[in-house]
Design a protein around this motif. Structure first.
Motif, PDB file in Angstrom:
ATOM      1  N   TYR A 405      84.376  30.183  95.261  1.00 19.54           N
ATOM      2  CA  TYR A 405      84.193  28.858  95.877  1.00 19.54           C
ATOM      3  C   TYR A 405      82.784  28.687  96.287  1.00 19.54           C
ATOM      4  O   TYR A 405      82.365  27.754  96.824  1.00 19.54           O
ATOM      5  CB  TYR A 405      85.144  28.573  96.858  1.00 19.54           C
ATOM      6  CG  TYR A 405      86.389  28.276  96.522  1.00 19.54           C
ATOM      7  CD1 TYR A 405      86.854  27.087  95.944  1.00 19.54           C
ATOM      8  CD2 TYR A 405      87.516  29.364  96.490  1.00 19.54           C
ATOM      9  CE1 TYR A 405      88.141  26.955  95.639  1.00 19.54           C
ATOM     10  CE2 TYR A 405      88.706  29.223  96.257  1.00 19.54           C
ATOM     11  CZ  TYR A 405      89.095  27.969  95.456  1.00 19.54           C
ATOM     12  OH  TYR A 405      90.495  27.648  95.169  1.00 19.54           O
ATOM     13  N   ASN A 406      81.891  29.571  96.163  1.00 19.49           N
ATOM     14  CA  ASN A 406      80.520  29.463  96.595  1.00 19.49           C
ATOM     15  C   ASN A 406      79.614  30.129  95.677  1.00 19.49           C
ATOM     16  O   ASN A 406      79.109  31.417  95.921  1.00 19.49           O
ATOM     17  CB  ASN A 406      80.207  30.136  98.060  1.00 19.49           C
ATOM     18  CG  ASN A 406      78.886  29.807  98.427  1.00 19.49           C
ATOM     19  OD1 ASN A 406      78.188  28.751  98.448  1.00 19.49           O
ATOM     20  ND2 ASN A 406      77.902  30.922  98.921  1.00 19.49           N
ATOM     21  N   ASN A 407      79.037  29.340  94.675  1.00 24.86           N
ATOM     22  CA  ASN A 407      78.127  30.173  93.547  1.00 24.86           C
ATOM     23  C   ASN A 407      76.771  29.349  93.527  1.00 24.86           C
ATOM     24  O   ASN A 407      76.164  29.732  92.525  1.00 24.86           O
ATOM     25  CB  ASN A 407      78.813  30.351  92.363  1.00 24.86           C
ATOM     26  CG  ASN A 407      79.455  28.878  91.695  1.00 24.86           C
ATOM     27  OD1 ASN A 407      78.863  28.120  92.075  1.00 24.86           O
ATOM     28  ND2 ASN A 407      80.180  29.196  90.808  1.00 24.86           N
ATOM     29  N   ARG A 434      71.225  29.606 101.945  1.00 27.67           N
ATOM     30  CA  ARG A 434      71.775  28.243 102.153  1.00 27.67           C
ATOM     31  C   ARG A 434      72.767  28.270 100.867  1.00 27.67           C
ATOM     32  O   ARG A 434      72.446  28.653  99.544  1.00 27.67           O
ATOM     33  CB  ARG A 434      70.689  27.119 101.965  1.00 27.67           C
ATOM     34  CG  ARG A 434      69.545  27.249 102.984  1.00 27.67           C
ATOM     35  CD  ARG A 434      68.834  26.048 102.950  1.00 27.67           C
ATOM     36  NE  ARG A 434      69.128  24.818 103.157  1.00 27.67           N
ATOM     37  CZ  ARG A 434      68.548  23.538 102.633  1.00 27.67           C
ATOM     38  NH1 ARG A 434      67.471  23.654 101.883  1.00 27.67           N
ATOM     39  NH2 ARG A 434      69.279  22.351 102.928  1.00 27.67           N
ATOM     40  N   ASN A 435      74.009  27.677 101.065  1.00 30.10           N
ATOM     41  CA  ASN A 435      74.964  27.596 100.341  1.00 30.10           C
ATOM     42  C   ASN A 435      75.698  26.268 100.305  1.00 30.10           C
ATOM     43  O   ASN A 435      75.708  25.624 101.209  1.00 30.10           O
ATOM     44  CB  ASN A 435      76.155  28.508 100.780  1.00 30.10           C
ATOM     45  CG  ASN A 435      75.564  30.064 101.181  1.00 30.10           C
ATOM     46  OD1 ASN A 435      75.552  30.775 100.247  1.00 30.10           O
ATOM     47  ND2 ASN A 435      75.206  30.203 102.392  1.00 30.10           N
ATOM     48  N   ASP A 445      78.190  20.092 103.918  1.00 27.54           N
ATOM     49  CA  ASP A 445      76.768  20.237 104.190  1.00 27.54           C
ATOM     50  C   ASP A 445      76.451  21.641 103.687  1.00 27.54           C
ATOM     51  O   ASP A 445      77.125  22.515 103.839  1.00 27.54           O
ATOM     52  CB  ASP A 445      76.332  20.016 105.786  1.00 27.54           C
ATOM     53  CG  ASP A 445      76.739  18.671 105.984  1.00 27.54           C
ATOM     54  OD1 ASP A 445      75.980  17.593 105.769  1.00 27.54           O
ATOM     55  OD2 ASP A 445      77.801  18.579 107.139  1.00 27.54           O
ATOM     56  N   ALA A 446      75.080  21.872 103.323  1.00 26.53           N
ATOM     57  CA  ALA A 446      74.574  23.101 103.217  1.00 26.53           C
ATOM     58  C   ALA A 446      74.607  24.079 104.205  1.00 26.53           C
ATOM     59  O   ALA A 446      74.178  23.726 105.261  1.00 26.53           O
ATOM     60  CB  ALA A 446      73.063  22.993 102.705  1.00 26.53           C
ATOM     61  N   ASN A 476      75.545  35.598 110.602  1.00 26.89           N
ATOM     62  CA  ASN A 476      75.363  34.545 111.613  1.00 26.89           C
ATOM     63  C   ASN A 476      75.493  33.393 110.697  1.00 26.89           C
ATOM     64  O   ASN A 476      74.627  33.109 109.805  1.00 26.89           O
ATOM     65  CB  ASN A 476      74.234  34.211 112.534  1.00 26.89           C
ATOM     66  CG  ASN A 476      74.086  33.066 113.454  1.00 26.89           C
ATOM     67  OD1 ASN A 476      73.549  32.161 113.074  1.00 26.89           O
ATOM     68  ND2 ASN A 476      74.952  33.198 114.590  1.00 26.89           N
ATOM     69  N   GLY A 477      76.470  32.385 110.951  1.00 26.36           N
ATOM     70  CA  GLY A 477      76.786  31.239 110.052  1.00 26.36           C
ATOM     71  C   GLY A 477      78.137  30.787 109.826  1.00 26.36           C
ATOM     72  O   GLY A 477      79.016  31.688 109.960  1.00 26.36           O
ATOM     73  N   HIS A 478      78.212  29.826 109.375  1.00 23.17           N
ATOM     74  CA  HIS A 478      79.741  29.198 109.151  1.00 23.17           C
ATOM     75  C   HIS A 478      80.262  29.869 107.763  1.00 23.17           C
ATOM     76  O   HIS A 478      81.707  29.839 107.629  1.00 23.17           O
ATOM     77  CB  HIS A 478      79.705  27.767 109.119  1.00 23.17           C
ATOM     78  CG  HIS A 478      81.191  27.239 109.221  1.00 23.17           C
ATOM     79  ND1 HIS A 478      81.763  27.338 110.067  1.00 23.17           N
ATOM     80  CD2 HIS A 478      81.605  26.455 107.982  1.00 23.17           C
ATOM     81  CE1 HIS A 478      83.209  26.579 109.879  1.00 23.17           C
ATOM     82  NE2 HIS A 478      82.996  26.187 108.533  1.00 23.17           N
TER      83      HIS A 478
END
Length: 497
Positions: A405-407, A434-435, A445-446, A476-478
């Motif tokens: 789901y994140n490429n 950044r994803n 959002d990225a 650290n990050g969502h």
């Protein structure tokens, strides 16, 4: 697997009969990880051949016995073999055979049967973020593989060399896929595996300090059975099971990128899941030090295999290995961009609109197979989020889907290592990404994600064969959430001859 173990027994017995116990080594290790988040920090899990768990807290013990092929480096015929098993707590597999292989070498040829961990082709295993196609993030797939080592083109006096390899294998995670996948979602069993690579090198380090290497790496998943595949029939999504051909024709199509799938309709494509990357490396061989720059371009189809839509996505890196000193031994810097993927528009030619746009390549995903993963871990670069993380984070919704789901990722990665003495070794990794998710399901959002790790290893001179490694890391990050963790590994190696 029984046949493989029988083969290993035969090879080992033969080795004993030939008095080739020399070089036999036993390695045992135990490791434990504890962290504060929902999942462990990335660099306590990634690029460890699938042995370390992604879960917040986990542990494993591992025992391996092996004989390196290079033990017979002075002989024309060379023999190697190994058996490596682990048992784990809070892991996707409570016990597994990590490696089981037998190798036979003769001059430039090497035949390997079984599952064997391998190094990165042109990158630093310890400091790199990982390769795009054949990485070190997932467990090894059992294969029958033939390698031809660097071989000089006739009449070039060694200035032009080439090497190649090819293999066929079986991905054994079908049962695991079925258990992991949410009801009604896609998975596959008895999937066949194929890989091939051809590299050329120009230059002779003994005559000129620069060498240039260019190569093409390709892989495919084919055969087996795909379950819960979505099709469009009478405007209603239906789930279908597809039994793919697994005969000689299927193996030939995997080698030559031919054939088609039942879901291709009026626009046939190559059968199975095909992917790969171009790679280039320019290397300087100095006196006591080395520097190199490398570049990889990943592709899922012909639009990226050529330069039809330009060159946007890439992994670009550089490494410097310094002369022996007490501070820094090696430094790696890499930039990764997978955002473009041939563009956001995909359209097959039709009579009413003959223009075709081959965008939305959707890296590592496939409509029939579980994508470029093995036991939930990305086979290539771990910065493309592995399906194992879907249970925790998929747009804030829990999903047990075998899907990437994140490429679409942009990342900077830095790795450093040093050897203050013969007993101490350290390394540090820092990754900033950044994803954007995927084209069909973009993030709102990225999302920014930071992954850091510092690790130190101690090999005491007074306790032969022992090593202790302590690592501390944070995320650290969502995307994967905030997490801080530590990992302690104790290992012992012992020569058995």
């Amino acid at each position: 697997m029984r046949r493989l173990l029988l083969l290993l027994l035969v090879v080992t017995t033969t080795a004993v009969a030939q008095e080739r116990w020399e070089g036999l080594e036993l390695n045992a290790s135990a490791s434990a990880t504890a962290s504060t988040g929902d999942v462990a920090p990335l660099w306590l899990t990634a690029n460890r051949h699938g042995v370390a768990s992604h879960r917040a807290s986990s542990a494993y013990v591992r025992v391996a016995v092996s004989r390196d092929l290079q033990t017979d480096s002075l002989r024309q015929w060379r023999l190697g073999y190994g058996l490596d098993i682990f048992a784990a707590a809070r892991h996707e597999r409570t016990a597994a055979i990590q490696q089981a292989y037998a190798e036979l070498g003769w001059r430039k040829l090497r035949l390997t049967l079984g599952a064997r961990e391998r190094h990165l082709e042109v990158q630093n295993d310890e400091l790199s973020s990982g390769a795009m196609t054949f990485g070190i993030n997932a467990s090894p797939v059992p294969t029958a593989r033939l390698d031809i080592d660097w071989f000089a083109i006739p009449s070039t006096h060694g200035w032009w060399q080439w090497r190649l390899y090819g293999s066929y294998g079986l991905m054994t995670d079908g049962t695991w896929q079925e258990q992991f996948a949410k009801a009604g979602t896609r998975y596959a069993r008895n999937t066949r595996y194929h890989e091939k690579s051809l590299h050329w090198q120009f230059g002779r380090p003994d005559r000129f300090p620069f060498t240039y290497e260019i190569g093409l790496d390709m892989a495919s998943e084919f055969g087996g059975t795909s379950y819960n595949v979505k099709t469009l029939r009478a405007n209603n999504n239906q789930l279908t099971t597809y039994h793919h051909g697994s005969g000689l024709r299927a193996y030939w199509n995997a080698l030559t990128c031919q054939g088609s799938d039942a879901t291709d309709g009026s626009n046939p494509n190559s059968s199975g899941n095909h992917l790969g990357n171009w790679v280039m490396q320019l290397r300087y061989h100095g006196q006591g030090w080395m520097a190199r720059a490398y570049w990889q371009r990943f592709f899922e189809d012909h639009s990226q295999l050529t330069v039809q839509y330009g060159i946007h996505d890439m992994l670009l890196g550089g490494e410097v290995t310094l002369p022996r000193n007490c501070f820094v031994s090696s430094v790696v810097v890499e930039y990764l961009n997978t955002r473009e993927q041939s563009g956001a528009v995909y359209h097959d030619a039709t009579p009413s609109l003959p223009e075709a746009m081959a965008g939305r390549d959707d890296y590592y995903n496939h409509k029939l197979y579980a994508g470029w993963q093995y036991y939930g871990m990305a086979v290539g670069n771990p910065l493309i989020t592995s399906p194992l993380y879907n249970r925790q984070y998929v747009n804030d919704r829990e999903q047990d889907n075998l899907y990437f789901y994140n490429n679409r990722v942009e990342a900077w990665h830095i790795g450093m290592s040093g050897d203050p003495s013969d007993q101490w070794h350290w390394r540090a990794l820092a990754t900033f990404t950044r994803n954007w998710g995927i084209y069909t399901r973009p993030l709102d959002d990225a999302e920014r994600q930071t992954s850091l790790m510092a690790e130190v290893s101690y090999t005491p001179w007074w306790c032969s064969g022992w090593q202790a490694t302590l690592g501390a890391a944070l995320d650290n990050g969502h995307l994967r959430g905030n997490s801080t963790g530590v990992q302690l590994t104790l290992s012992k190696s012992l020569k058995l001859n």
